[in-house]
Design a protein around this motif. Sequence first.
Motif, mmCIF file in Angstrom:
data_model
loop_
_atom_site.group_PDB
_atom_site.id
_atom_site.type_symbol
_atom_site.label_atom_id
_atom_site.label_comp_id
_atom_site.label_asym_id
_atom_site.label_seq_id
_atom_site.Cartn_x
_atom_site.Cartn_y
_atom_site.Cartn_z
ATOM 1 N N ALA A 310 0.858 -1.178 -0.138
ATOM 2 C CA ALA A 310 -0.072 -0.025 0.015
ATOM 3 C C ALA A 310 0.956 1.261 -0.054
ATOM 4 O O ALA A 310 1.674 1.437 0.891
ATOM 5 N N PRO A 311 0.585 2.293 -0.984
ATOM 6 C CA PRO A 311 1.445 3.499 -1.177
ATOM 7 C C PRO A 311 0.813 4.539 -0.099
ATOM 8 O O PRO A 311 -0.559 4.562 -0.044
ATOM 9 N N VAL A 312 1.473 5.246 0.526
ATOM 10 C CA VAL A 312 1.059 6.331 1.625
ATOM 11 C C VAL A 312 1.716 7.455 1.558
ATOM 12 O O VAL A 312 2.866 7.521 1.443
ATOM 13 N N ILE A 313 1.143 8.867 1.449
ATOM 14 C CA ILE A 313 1.858 9.909 1.276
ATOM 15 C C ILE A 313 1.798 10.535 2.695
ATOM 16 O O ILE A 313 0.855 10.727 3.357
ATOM 17 N N LEU A 314 3.031 11.042 3.368
ATOM 18 C CA LEU A 314 3.243 11.601 4.465
ATOM 19 C C LEU A 314 2.963 12.907 4.300
ATOM 20 O O LEU A 314 3.971 13.683 3.834
ATOM 21 N N PHE A 315 2.034 13.706 4.840
ATOM 22 C CA PHE A 315 1.827 14.964 4.573
ATOM 23 C C PHE A 315 1.599 15.471 5.992
ATOM 24 O O PHE A 315 1.672 14.790 6.984
ATOM 25 N N GLY A 316 1.073 16.823 6.188
ATOM 26 C CA GLY A 316 0.819 17.422 7.475
ATOM 27 C C GLY A 316 -0.285 18.424 7.409
ATOM 28 O O GLY A 316 -0.150 19.670 6.599
ATOM 29 N N GLY A 344 -3.908 6.110 -3.364
ATOM 30 C CA GLY A 344 -2.826 6.190 -2.169
ATOM 31 C C GLY A 344 -3.503 6.456 -1.055
ATOM 32 O O GLY A 344 -4.845 6.911 -1.143
ATOM 33 N N GLY A 345 -2.947 6.099 0.077
ATOM 34 C CA GLY A 345 -3.491 6.393 1.362
ATOM 35 C C GLY A 345 -2.797 7.687 2.139
ATOM 36 O O GLY A 345 -1.918 8.221 1.385
ATOM 37 N N PHE A 346 -3.121 8.003 3.345
ATOM 38 C CA PHE A 346 -2.884 9.218 3.906
ATOM 39 C C PHE A 346 -2.118 8.922 5.247
ATOM 40 O O PHE A 346 -2.541 8.016 6.206
ATOM 41 N N TRP A 347 -1.251 9.855 5.477
ATOM 42 C CA TRP A 347 -0.461 9.775 6.927
ATOM 43 C C TRP A 347 -0.491 11.407 7.328
ATOM 44 O O TRP A 347 0.426 11.944 6.727
ATOM 45 N N ASN A 348 -1.082 11.616 8.183
ATOM 46 C CA ASN A 348 -1.377 12.924 8.541
ATOM 47 C C ASN A 348 -0.367 13.250 9.828
ATOM 48 O O ASN A 348 -0.609 12.600 10.797
ATOM 49 N N CYS A 349 0.887 14.159 9.600
ATOM 50 C CA CYS A 349 1.754 14.215 10.433
ATOM 51 C C CYS A 349 1.684 15.672 11.167
ATOM 52 O O CYS A 349 1.765 16.565 10.656
ATOM 53 N N TYR A 350 1.420 15.664 12.619
ATOM 54 C CA TYR A 350 1.243 17.022 13.366
ATOM 55 C C TYR A 350 2.869 16.825 14.158
ATOM 56 O O TYR A 350 3.251 16.102 14.941
ATOM 57 N N PHE A 351 3.318 18.130 14.491
ATOM 58 C CA PHE A 351 4.507 18.272 15.034
ATOM 59 C C PHE A 351 4.609 18.962 16.481
ATOM 60 O O PHE A 351 5.343 19.117 17.244
ATOM 61 N N ASN A 352 3.171 19.360 16.900
ATOM 62 C CA ASN A 352 3.033 19.956 18.255
ATOM 63 C C ASN A 352 1.269 19.546 18.451
ATOM 64 O O ASN A 352 0.424 19.382 17.839
ATOM 65 N N GLY A 353 1.228 19.352 19.817
ATOM 66 C CA GLY A 353 0.007 18.814 20.403
ATOM 67 C C GLY A 353 0.048 17.389 20.396
ATOM 68 O O GLY A 353 0.274 16.849 19.317
ATOM 69 N N TYR A 354 -0.729 16.975 21.196
ATOM 70 C CA TYR A 354 -0.847 15.420 21.386
ATOM 71 C C TYR A 354 -2.088 14.851 20.453
ATOM 72 O O TYR A 354 -2.118 13.737 20.182
#
Length: 714
Positions: A310-316, A344-354
């Motif tokens: 499965a292909p996934v794009i890591l965005f934010g 494609g699938g999704f990978w939502n990446c956040y760098f602050n806040g839990y």
Amino acid sequence: MKNILLLALFVTVNSMAQQGITDYWYQKPMRILQTVLRQPDAADYNVDSLVKYMNATHASTLVVNGGGIIDFFQNTLPMANVNPYIGKRDLLADIADGCHRANIKVIARVDFRGVDKKRYDQHPDWFARDEKGNPIVLNYTTPELYAPCYNSYYRNEHAVEFIEQLMVKYKLDGIWHNAVNFHNTCYCDRCKKDFNHTAGKEIPVKSSSKEEWEEYYRWNDGNAGRQLELMRGTVKKYGKDKTYAAEVFDMYKIEQQKHTGISLYSAAEYFDFFVIVAFLADNAQDVEYKDIYYPTAIVKFLKSLEPDKAPVILFGGNGTEHRYIYDPPLDSRLWLWEAAAAGGGFWNCYFNGYYPANAPDARNAYLATDAYKYLMDNEVLLKQLQPVTDIGIMYSKPSGELLGDNDFSGSMRGVQRLFMENHYQYGFVSDKMLTAEKLKEFKVLFMPDVAALSEEHVELIKDWVRQGGKLIATFKTSLYNEQGAARKEFGLSEVFGVSYLNQVVNTEMDCYQKIVSRNDLVAGMEQTDLLHNGGRTLMTKALAGSEIITGYLPKINNQPPEYAFPAKWESDYPIMVNNRFGNGESVYFANEIDKLNYTIGHPDYDQLLTNSIDHLLGKLQVLNTNAPASVHVCLNKSESGPGTFQLSLVNTSSSSQRPFRDLIPVENIIVELPFMIESADIIYGSDNSNLKFKNSTLTIDRLEEFYSVRINSK
């Protein structure tokens, strides 16, 4: 004719799918949320709030900090660095238990790129050394980190213990290996001993020859592969359903892949699913937004490497540059739809806040909710979609290493612009996957400056064209072997119908092509004798039997205007050449037309390329539409049932500059397919849209952002 096309289409797609593969959860369209926690985020971490948010946004997998730099669990190893904000709480246990109760998968993020000075001093022999024997320190981090190499104790024995502890204590579903790349040259005892054993010499230094460095890179590639193999093997000890993936970057950044030894080819071999870092813009001083259709290209490419992964794009939602504020929302949504259009699938990446709604800027917290729901609701249809193709783009890693990122990416991006704007259905074939069987999937093969080509692949392509294949190639294609050694002549000279005269001319300014032959390859250019030329041009000679379409004119200096004319208007050297070879045919361009289609974008380049494709395809184009260039159309074959297809349209009709401000709906779009339609159902579209179909034609009365249709053929 349509029945023949449909049969060929079924054969092509079925030949791409591997049978007998066990289904695992990570083979489905991925819906991932990653929270890259800061230390204080652990202080008031509320697992129930996280789970509630994930359910509301249809995320099915959480990637969360395990440790390495800072540990978010009660690490019992000697090199532990437990986050002081968690106190005696075992935060990772709480997160894993809470998510698992809600049927949410949990992957732990580990990061072994380096340690602080205090931990380094415990075991300085576990880390990398520079040429002078000093520790290698990462100065882009705060605090500075002491780096380990691929062969180091820290990245091997220690990393194995670390991962084993996580997998045993927390019953995790997988490991995400962050910052896996080692970017330096290491001279630690382990590296010196191993290189000497392998190569019989010392590790090269700055003054060493190119050949010595090439030998080093090949050795380092093996080190990187063994590192990934070790980490994957450690995770897989706990079950085949446990997943391992690591951080890889842009498909165009071949120089970095060469120097670190980790590439998208590594991902194909060692990762359980494909994830590629694909933010709207990189974290750089000069912000440059990536092509809006890049997610479509990267998903198609990843599928070509390994169709069952499965292909996934890591965005934010908040991006990676200026991580504390939201990324442009319209671009972000179109970015997701471009990935979804190709499966494609999704990978939502956040760098602050839990979790995103807890971030300092929560404006994009729910931006992707309907996109995630689209994947969830249509999981069976979308699982392992494969593109229906007219054309294959050859992706050559050796050419990227030879040419450098600028030339390699320029050519690739120019071809993708051509295909997306003109609605050609395309896929990729890499040098790693190039076989006679693979070439049968395409009616036309496009080789964008594939300079480095092995003798085996030269003969393979010759045979394919000889048997009826159609080829477009540009600039230095086949002038070098796969190791970068120059040939005196094109390896594919007979196919191109030209001979190389060992000269490259700068044609960046005031240079032109002269139309030599009038036929369908210069259709639409009846009112001109001259066409744009730029970049660089190879001097070539046409072979007997080939047809020169356009020729090279030397620079016509434009000052003073009174002298701005050439000594003669005839051309001595061909640029565009049409040639028949056996039962096949080629169109060769001696200039950088693909790159120029992206960098300059003059209409002449697009016109010559579309004429070439239309000439070679004849009437066999899979898909025709009246949609404007700003609407990107993808036709995919679904494995969910025989004769089942999925059609996507992404509308990027907007303002003239990125980021986009607003979107202009497009109406009355007609799409003609290569088969008769039995049924067609909207699975995502505008609330007030209407879909009609008759015979092989679909009509969509209104497209806003994204439109997706399930189609069953007769």
